[in-house]
Design a protein around this motif. Structure first.
Motif, PDB file in Angstrom:
ATOM      1  N   ALA A  30       0.824  -1.209   0.000  1.00 23.22           N
ATOM      2  CA  ALA A  30       0.000   0.000   0.000  1.00 23.22           C
ATOM      3  C   ALA A  30       0.857   1.259   0.000  1.00 23.22           C
ATOM      4  O   ALA A  30       1.974   1.261   0.523  1.00 23.22           O
ATOM      5  CB  ALA A  30      -0.917   0.001   1.223  1.00 23.22           C
ATOM      6  N   LEU A  81      -2.719   5.869   1.203  1.00 22.89           N
ATOM      7  CA  LEU A  81      -3.875   5.002   1.456  1.00 22.89           C
ATOM      8  C   LEU A  81      -4.034   4.748   2.953  1.00 22.89           C
ATOM      9  O   LEU A  81      -5.157   4.791   3.477  1.00 22.89           O
ATOM     10  CB  LEU A  81      -3.714   3.673   0.716  1.00 22.89           C
ATOM     11  N   ARG A 122      -4.758  -4.521   3.217  1.00 24.39           N
ATOM     12  CA  ARG A 122      -4.704  -5.304   1.980  1.00 24.39           C
ATOM     13  C   ARG A 122      -6.041  -5.252   1.252  1.00 24.39           C
ATOM     14  O   ARG A 122      -6.099  -5.154   0.022  1.00 24.39           O
ATOM     15  CB  ARG A 122      -4.334  -6.750   2.301  1.00 24.39           C
ATOM     16  N   VAL A 143      -6.365  -1.988  -0.500  1.00 24.82           N
ATOM     17  CA  VAL A 143      -5.575  -1.955  -1.738  1.00 24.82           C
ATOM     18  C   VAL A 143      -6.384  -2.548  -2.887  1.00 24.82           C
ATOM     19  O   VAL A 143      -6.441  -1.986  -3.994  1.00 24.82           O
ATOM     20  CB  VAL A 143      -4.245  -2.737  -1.562  1.00 24.82           C
ATOM     21  N   GLU A 144      -7.038  -3.677  -2.625  1.00 22.79           N
ATOM     22  CA  GLU A 144      -7.840  -4.326  -3.676  1.00 22.79           C
ATOM     23  C   GLU A 144      -9.061  -3.488  -4.033  1.00 22.79           C
ATOM     24  O   GLU A 144      -9.425  -3.368  -5.209  1.00 22.79           O
ATOM     25  CB  GLU A 144      -8.273  -5.717  -3.205  1.00 22.79           C
ATOM     26  N   GLN A 157      -9.347  -0.300  -3.834  1.00 23.80           N
ATOM     27  CA  GLN A 157      -8.914   0.898  -4.552  1.00 23.80           C
ATOM     28  C   GLN A 157      -8.809   0.615  -6.053  1.00 23.80           C
ATOM     29  O   GLN A 157      -9.068   1.497  -6.880  1.00 23.80           O
ATOM     30  CB  GLN A 157      -7.575   1.374  -3.996  1.00 23.80           C
ATOM     31  N   ARG A 158      -8.433  -0.617  -6.403  1.00 27.44           N
ATOM     32  CA  ARG A 158      -8.345  -0.979  -7.815  1.00 27.44           C
ATOM     33  C   ARG A 158      -9.706  -0.964  -8.498  1.00 27.44           C
ATOM     34  O   ARG A 158      -9.799  -0.885  -9.725  1.00 27.44           O
ATOM     35  CB  ARG A 158      -7.705  -2.362  -7.950  1.00 27.44           C
TER      36      ARG A 158
END
Length: 232
Positions: free
Chosen positions: A127, A131, A156, A159-160, A162-163
């Motif tokens: 990250a 974030l 984690r 992070v996913e 955000q995609r």
């Protein structure tokens, strides 16, 4: 007698720890742990610390790992103590049990809990610092000097998300929803909370975990039902 007690009484065993020392080692990862909860877990025969001639409890390294396992199963799987007790009894009898749903606790639940610095957290989660900053600002992750596996898992997930274009600011309502659930739990615990003895406080903490687990089941069902409508 659990293996932990037997080992604690063996000559030359690892240095024993007082309740205060156990709390110092475990509360960074399990802040809900208190002396009364430790005593309650002993009353429930989940852990059996050694006793000095003066009656003081002393915990060995095996007791510490056992406590980490118990607390992790409560926090991560919302398991009631009767299920955890049965699991531990199977382990003490040399079996290799699985938890309800086929879950087998991983090595991390049996070993020392990791404490991650901010930089370690960012590196392991993959990250950006922004974030994490946004997650703290949105009250998704609480600010801390060190972080545990729970914060790592959340970061984690962020992070996913955000995609897919979902940012921490979009999740601010999650904190409010969590606070509302906490209000429900507190209301249910009023009868126990009115009692001031240590045993009642520990039972209230255990009941809170179980209620949270049932709320999690309902929340998951509602989300799955809503997802089903999206695909129609």
């Amino acid at each position: 007698m659990p293996a932990s007690s037997a080992q604690a009484r063996q000559p030359g065993a690892t240095s024993l720890l007082s309740i205060g020392q156990v709390l110092a080692r475990l509360t960074p990862e399990f802040p809900e742990l208190t002396p009364s909860k430790l005593r309650f877990l002993e009353e429930q025969k989940l852990v059996s610390p050694a006793r000095t001639e003066s009656g003081y409890r002393k915990f060995c390294a095996v007791d510490l790992d056992r406590l980490r396992l118990i607390l992790s199963m409560q926090r991560d799987h919302y398991l009631p103590l009767k299920v955890i007790r049965g699991y531990l009894e199977d382990i003490d009898n040399g079996l290799t049990p699985t938890l309800p749903g086929g879950v087998t606790p991983g090595p991390s639940m049996l070993s020392n809990v990791r404490r991650l610095s901010r930089d370690e957290l960012l590196r392991e989660a993959g990250a950006a610092a922004t974030l994490l900053h946004d997650a703290v600002s949105a009250s998704i992750i609480l600010p801390a000097d060190v972080y545990g596996d729970d914060a790592l898992g959340v970061l984690r997930a962020l992070v996913e998300l955000q995609r897919s274009g979902i940012e921490p600011r979009h999740l601010r309502g999650f904190r409010g929803a969590a606070e509302r659930e906490l209000g429900l739990i507190e209301s249910a615990l009023v009868p126990l909370s009115r009692r001031k003895d240590a045993s009642s406080r520990a039972k209230a903490a255990e009941m809170a975990v179980e209620i949270a687990g049932q709320l999690e089941v309902i929340r998951g069902s509602l989300i799955r039902s809503a997802l089903g409508r999206l695909t129609k």
